[in-house]
Design a protein around this motif. Structure first.
Motif, short mmCIF file in Angstrom:
data_model
loop_
_atom_site.label_atom_id
_atom_site.label_comp_id
_atom_site.label_asym_id
_atom_site.label_seq_id
_atom_site.Cartn_x
_atom_site.Cartn_y
_atom_site.Cartn_z
N LEU A 63 0.83 -1.20 0.00
CA LEU A 63 0.00 0.00 0.00
C LEU A 63 0.87 1.26 0.00
N GLY A 64 1.89 1.27 0.85
CA GLY A 64 2.78 2.43 0.90
C GLY A 64 3.59 2.59 -0.37
N ALA A 65 4.04 1.47 -0.95
CA ALA A 65 4.80 1.55 -2.20
C ALA A 65 3.93 2.08 -3.33
N GLY A 66 2.66 1.67 -3.35
CA GLY A 66 1.75 2.19 -4.36
C GLY A 66 1.54 3.69 -4.20
N ALA A 67 1.41 4.15 -2.96
CA ALA A 67 1.24 5.58 -2.73
C ALA A 67 2.47 6.36 -3.17
N LEU A 159 3.97 12.94 2.68
CA LEU A 159 3.56 12.27 3.91
C LEU A 159 2.60 11.11 3.65
N VAL A 160 2.02 11.06 2.47
CA VAL A 160 0.99 10.06 2.20
C VAL A 160 1.54 8.63 2.28
N PRO A 161 2.66 8.28 1.62
CA PRO A 161 3.13 6.88 1.69
C PRO A 161 3.33 6.36 3.12
#
Length: 447
Positions: A63-67, A159-161
């Motif tokens: 999820l973080g990598a996609g963001a 900050l999103v990821p």
């Protein structure tokens, strides 16, 4: 395909795929996932469930990598340039999302391949019931990657990821307990509970519902990434999927599991009955079983076979002990004496386990009563009467050893002082007490 190859090089797809492999295989290579019959390298069902369980860690990472990938256009300063081109954004974003899907699924497939090579050499029992569990896990990773891209494009902030990755971790922790409280909603999480039995798996209806849900999540992420305006439409796939799935969710953990009667089927040969899931162990257990039955023939009513117990518990912790068992067989739970371990027990150790309690299992479960020392001492003395030598049961040497040894020594001396016929009668009576889990077998031996 040329564009896909370029996107694989320019995006985080391959990196996140490698991280999924390293994280998942690394976590699965130690701890509970390597022990007892539910180890991830012993059965196809438990392998699929352990890989799904490890989504606790790989799903937030994806999820973080996609963001992070979703921030690419803004970080490169080409967001406004691409927005001015007539080419549909969905067409351009599609290649990026396809590359991410390829990367995470490839990493997931490598983890499966590592487990499959080991499982194929550990069991002869093969079936396809594990496949939906595994495929839903792959779909959930694609959904995580696409949702992350969508959130990164929706809020293009550095900050999103880390925020969405932390939120993913917090979300995954909801599935760790999975008790009756709020259980239905946890079915929508990517992970599954810790495998506790090889004789049951995730119900097919649950896997189908999860597939619908994660398809909705993936579509929501795609719309967030592909639409320039009216991004509120991204909520629609979630609403539709939720409307379909929520009424179908099981109410209890038991309803979320489906028994595997073929795995639990007993296959008998030469007085040894093993479940089909563990039939590969017959060569190692046949000798100890014959020796145990030979020694148990000294009893007035000896058992006539060794039979594996089918343990189908679905809770992570089983506090209660077993109920009464028939005395016509030696009932064996291979996990009870940690048969499945990196260094297998010797034939002598297996025989000793089968003879403990004159061929009867322990009565207590995961909750250890205060009287456990008396029960273990009685089981030790009954085994000693059969073999002719008093030896401690190896499993209990790390704790309560002194108390058990003292009780066993006193009981052994008292028993040996009796006439042989009386010894035989008392051991038989103590065996029946142990089988019924009613009374004190040590008192029966010595009173």
């Amino acid at each position: 395909m040329r564009i896909l190859g370029i996107e694989l090089k320019r995006t985080t797809a391959l990196v996140v795929g490698v991280l999924i492999v390293l994280l998942t295989v690394g976590m699965l290579s130690w701890g509970p996932s390597t022990k007892v019959s539910t180890a991830w390298t012993r059965q196809w069902t438990t392998m699929a469930e352990w890989i799904r369980f490890m989504l606790l860690f790989s799903w937030p990472l994806t999820l973080g990598a996609g963001a992070l990938q979703g921030l690419r256009d803004r970080r490169s300063g080409v967001d406004e340039l691409f927005a001015s081109t007539p080419r549909p954004r969905a067409q351009r974003v599609g290649w990026t999302l396809g590359a991410l899907a390829f990367g995470v699924v490839a990493g997931y497939a490598v983890v499966f391949a590592v487990g499959a090579v080991q499982v194929s050499s550990a069991t002869d029992y093969f079936h396809w019931g594990w496949l939906p569990v595994l495929l839903v896990g792959a779909l959930s990773l694609v959904a995580a990657a696409w949702l992350g891209v969508g959130l990164g494009r929706l809020v293009p902030s550095p900050l999103v990821p880390p925020v969405v990755a932390a939120a993913g971790v917090a979300l995954m922790t909801l599935g760790l307990g999975r008790t009756e409280d709020g259980f239905p909603l946890t079915v929508l999480l990517p992970s599954v509970p810790l495998p506790t039995t090889v004789y049951a798996t995730v119900a097919g209806s649950v896997s189908a519902s999860e597939a619908v849900w994660f398809t909705g999540v993936a579509l929501a992420g795609f719309l967030l990434a592909a639409l320039r305006r009216r991004r509120r439409w991204a909520v629609l796939p979630l609403l539709v999927a939720g409307a379909v799935v929520v009424p179908l969710m099981p109410a209890t953990p038991e309803e979320a599991r489906a028994a595997d009667p073929v795995a639990a089927e007993l296959v008998c040969a030469e007085q040894l009955c093993l479940t089909r899931a563990h039939e590969r162990e017959r060569a190692a257990l046949a000798g100890p079983a014959r020796e145990a039955l030979r020694l148990l023939a000294k009893l007035p009513s000896p058992p006539t076979s060794v039979r594996e117990v089918v343990v189908t518990k679905t809770d992570v912790v089983q506090l209660e002990g077993r109920g009464p068992e028939p005395t016509d067989a030696v009932w064996v739970d291979l996990d009870e004496f940690t048969y499945f371990r990196k260094t297998p027990p010797t034939s002598e150790q297996v025989t000793t386990y089968m003879l403990a309690g004159a061929g009867v299992r322990t009565c207590y479960g995961d909750y250890i009563p205060e009287s456990v020392a008396r029960e273990v001492a009685a089981r030790t003395v009954m085994a000693a009467w059969l073999t002719g030598r008093l030896e401690p049961l190896p499993r209990y040497r790390a704790w309560l050893g002194g108390e058990i040894d003292a009780l066993a020594s006193q009981a052994w001396t008292a028993l040996r002082a009796l006439p042989e016929a009386e010894q035989t009668a008392r051991v038989q009576a103590a065996r029946e007490v142990q089988a019924a889990c009613s009374g004190d077998a040590l008192t029966t031996l010595t009173a």
